[in-house]
Design an enzyme around this catalytic site. Structure first.
Site, PDB file in Angstrom:
ATOM      1  N   TRP A  99       0.861  -1.156  -0.191  1.00  0.00           N
ATOM      2  CA  TRP A  99      -0.172  -0.018  -0.178  1.00  0.00           C
ATOM      3  C   TRP A  99       0.923   1.330  -0.030  1.00  0.00           C
ATOM      4  O   TRP A  99       0.554   2.286  -0.606  1.00  0.00           O
ATOM      5  CB  TRP A  99      -1.163  -0.001   1.229  1.00  0.00           C
ATOM      6  CG  TRP A  99      -1.982  -1.093   1.090  1.00  0.00           C
ATOM      7  CD1 TRP A  99      -2.395  -1.992   1.764  1.00  0.00           C
ATOM      8  CD2 TRP A  99      -2.949  -1.379   0.197  1.00  0.00           C
ATOM      9  NE1 TRP A  99      -3.284  -2.938   1.676  1.00  0.00           N
ATOM     10  CE2 TRP A  99      -3.890  -2.330   0.330  1.00  0.00           C
ATOM     11  CE3 TRP A  99      -3.321  -0.522  -1.199  1.00  0.00           C
ATOM     12  CZ2 TRP A  99      -4.754  -2.901  -0.313  1.00  0.00           C
ATOM     13  CZ3 TRP A  99      -4.310  -1.035  -1.918  1.00  0.00           C
ATOM     14  CH2 TRP A  99      -4.942  -2.261  -1.412  1.00  0.00           C
ATOM     15  N   ASP A 166      -1.845   6.782   6.550  1.00  0.00           N
ATOM     16  CA  ASP A 166      -2.727   5.950   5.805  1.00  0.00           C
ATOM     17  C   ASP A 166      -3.253   4.960   6.931  1.00  0.00           C
ATOM     18  O   ASP A 166      -2.491   4.383   7.343  1.00  0.00           O
ATOM     19  CB  ASP A 166      -2.179   5.287   4.800  1.00  0.00           C
ATOM     20  CG  ASP A 166      -3.037   4.125   4.112  1.00  0.00           C
ATOM     21  OD1 ASP A 166      -4.125   4.224   4.618  1.00  0.00           O
ATOM     22  OD2 ASP A 166      -2.986   3.424   3.129  1.00  0.00           O
ATOM     23  N   LYS A 190     -12.299  -1.463   6.757  1.00  0.00           N
ATOM     24  CA  LYS A 190     -11.585  -2.301   7.529  1.00  0.00           C
ATOM     25  C   LYS A 190     -11.908  -1.977   8.847  1.00  0.00           C
ATOM     26  O   LYS A 190     -11.869  -3.041   9.710  1.00  0.00           O
ATOM     27  CB  LYS A 190     -10.100  -1.864   7.431  1.00  0.00           C
ATOM     28  CG  LYS A 190      -9.546  -1.763   5.925  1.00  0.00           C
ATOM     29  CD  LYS A 190      -9.026  -2.963   5.413  1.00  0.00           C
ATOM     30  CE  LYS A 190      -8.689  -2.981   3.690  1.00  0.00           C
ATOM     31  NZ  LYS A 190      -7.767  -2.064   3.387  1.00  0.00           N
TER      32      LYS A 190
HETATM   33  C1  LIG Z   1      -7.209  -1.647   2.057  1.00  0.00           C
HETATM   34  C2  LIG Z   1      -6.124  -0.576   1.948  1.00  0.00           C
HETATM   35  C3  LIG Z   1      -6.115   0.440   1.157  1.00  0.00           C
HETATM   36  C4  LIG Z   1      -6.894   0.400  -0.086  1.00  0.00           C
HETATM   37  O1  LIG Z   1      -8.275   0.792   0.348  1.00  0.00           O
HETATM   38  P1  LIG Z   1      -9.218   0.953  -0.909  1.00  0.00           P
HETATM   39  O2  LIG Z   1     -10.240   1.621   0.033  1.00  0.00           O
HETATM   40  O3  LIG Z   1      -9.755  -0.331  -1.353  1.00  0.00           O
HETATM   41  O4  LIG Z   1      -8.590   1.952  -1.900  1.00  0.00           O
HETATM   42  C5  LIG Z   1      -5.016   1.356   1.383  1.00  0.00           C
HETATM   43  N1  LIG Z   1      -4.042   1.243   2.609  1.00  0.00           N
HETATM   44  C6  LIG Z   1      -4.590   0.106   3.178  1.00  0.00           C
HETATM   45  C7  LIG Z   1      -3.543   0.198   4.594  1.00  0.00           C
HETATM   46  C8  LIG Z   1      -5.226  -0.548   3.155  1.00  0.00           C
HETATM   47  O5  LIG Z   1      -5.536  -1.753   4.323  1.00  0.00           O
END
Ligand SMILES: *Cc1c(COP(=O)(O)O)cnc(C)c1O
Length: 356
Positions: A99, A166, A190
């Site tokens: 990511w 993030d 998540k």
């Molecule tokens: C799942 C995830 C993403 C991507 O998220 P989307 O909403 O599917 O674009 C980005 N960063 C992390 C740490 C993730 O776990």
């Protein structure tokens, strides 16, 4: 048979949150219409947006001067929206895996992008530490929880530049010192809601420093000025987020979530370390994620991979297959995962060990 959802995302949500969402879709607040068919500007929906934003601020103790946004596009769109708003000349990224790399790739469209630290040398099994942060970068971007590799930055770091996080997969699992960040973002699916909404917590006076034109929808100011209502927001996932935040607050907030996360993680890592069949993939203990717990079979048992997966699936464990970059297994234990779920997985691992 009871099923336990260890999926990495979209993930388990509290049952009552799902039920309240289902009811709101059938008939929202008894108004005789579905949440899905009313105007986002109506007097019925506006309080949903306002309370959800307010609860994010309350639960995370967000200081004055920050805006909470609920946008579309997922965390992946934030990978480009962040540099669009914050990259003047040069950005720095901590490379802790897939990511982080995707985030860095998008920043390159906007200017010079450097890797300030990386754990690529050991397949991202640790969080880099003790690195120097150059003072001439516009911001440092960190991924606080690495969903794929099961590493987590458990503390908010001090850096001499703007910090951007993030937090897709660990938001609301612990108290966060928001004041250390100029922006925190993540996909909701998540640990906050269902897929379809992205949360952004942004410091208002950190915006407006880039000279290039920012397309309207990518400019955070478009959304901060309009209370996240510039265009039609994803109302159903925002409602689910609201119900989940209400649930979280009633449970005792992020401190309770952190305590539970630690209990679950201690139990499962304890079994991984004890069980002769398995080993954890993250060697550095302090970097082990409380959210995504990755483990593999020891080399002498490696051919049992499919068999254990089948064994666990038959006993109600869902979503424990590891990401293809790591292999083995990954038990994701987000806020709504119960200790009973983790105990069920642990006894599954113990019973399997007895067979071998
Ligand atoms: C799942 C995830 C993403 C991507 O998220 P989307 O909403 O599917 O674009 C980005 N960063 C992390 C740490 C993730 O776990």
């Amino acid at each position: 048979m009871k099923k336990y959802n260890f999926g990495a995302g979209p993930c388990v949500l509290p049952r009552e949150v799902i039920e309240k969402t289902a009811n709101a879709i059938l008939d929202f607040n008894g108004i005789g219409l579905s949440l899905a068919e009313i105007s986002h500007r109506s007097k019925d929906f506006k309080p949903v947006m306002e309370e959800a934003q307010q609860l994010v601020k309350e639960v995370l103790d967000v200081p004055e001067g920050y805006s909470v946004l609920f946008l579309g596009g997922g965390a992946s769109l934030q990978f480009c929206q962040i540099p669009a708003n914050f990259l003047v000349k040069k950005a720095g990224y901590v490379n802790t895996g897939a990511w982080a790399k995707k985030a860095m790739k998008e920043a390159k469209h906007f200017g010079e992008t450097i890797e300030v630290a990386s754990s690529a040398d050991d397949n991202y099994t640790y969080i880099p530490k003790g690195y120097a942060v150059p003072s001439d970068i516009d911001y440092l971007h960190v991924t606080t929880n690495n969903t794929i590799y099961g590493t987590e930055l458990h503390k908010d770091i001090d850096v001499p530049v703007r910090l951007i996080g993030d937090m897709s997969s660990d938001i609301f699992s612990r108290p966060v010192d928001v004041s250390k960040y100029d922006c925190i973002y993540g996909g909701a699916q998540k640990n906050l809601s269902m897929a379809g909404v992205t949360f952004v917590i942004v410091k208002d006076d950190a915006l407006g420093n880039v000279e290039r034109e920012i397309p309207t929808m990518l400019d955070y100011r478009t959304h901060t000025k309009k209370g996240s209502m510039f265009n039609t927001p994803p109302v159903v996932p925002i409602y689910t987020a609201l119900e989940n935040l209400r649930w979280l607050k009633a449970q005792g907030g992020v401190k309770t979530m952190e305590k539970r996360a630690k209990e679950r993680a201690d139990l499962l890592y304890g079994e991984i370390d004890r069980n002769k069949l398995f080993r954890g993939t993250v060697k550095c203990e302090e970097d082990r994620s409380y959210m995504n717990i990755c483990f593999v079979l020891n080399d002498e048992y490696a051919d049992l991979q499919d068999d254990f997966f089948k064994f666990a699936t038959e006993r109600g464990m869902v979503g424990i297959k590891g990401h293809r970059d790591v292999g083995g297994f990954r038990a994701s234990c987000y806020n709504a995962m119960t200790i009973e779920g983790v105990k069920a997985l642990v006894s599954c691992m113990q019973d399997y060990e007895k067979k071998h």
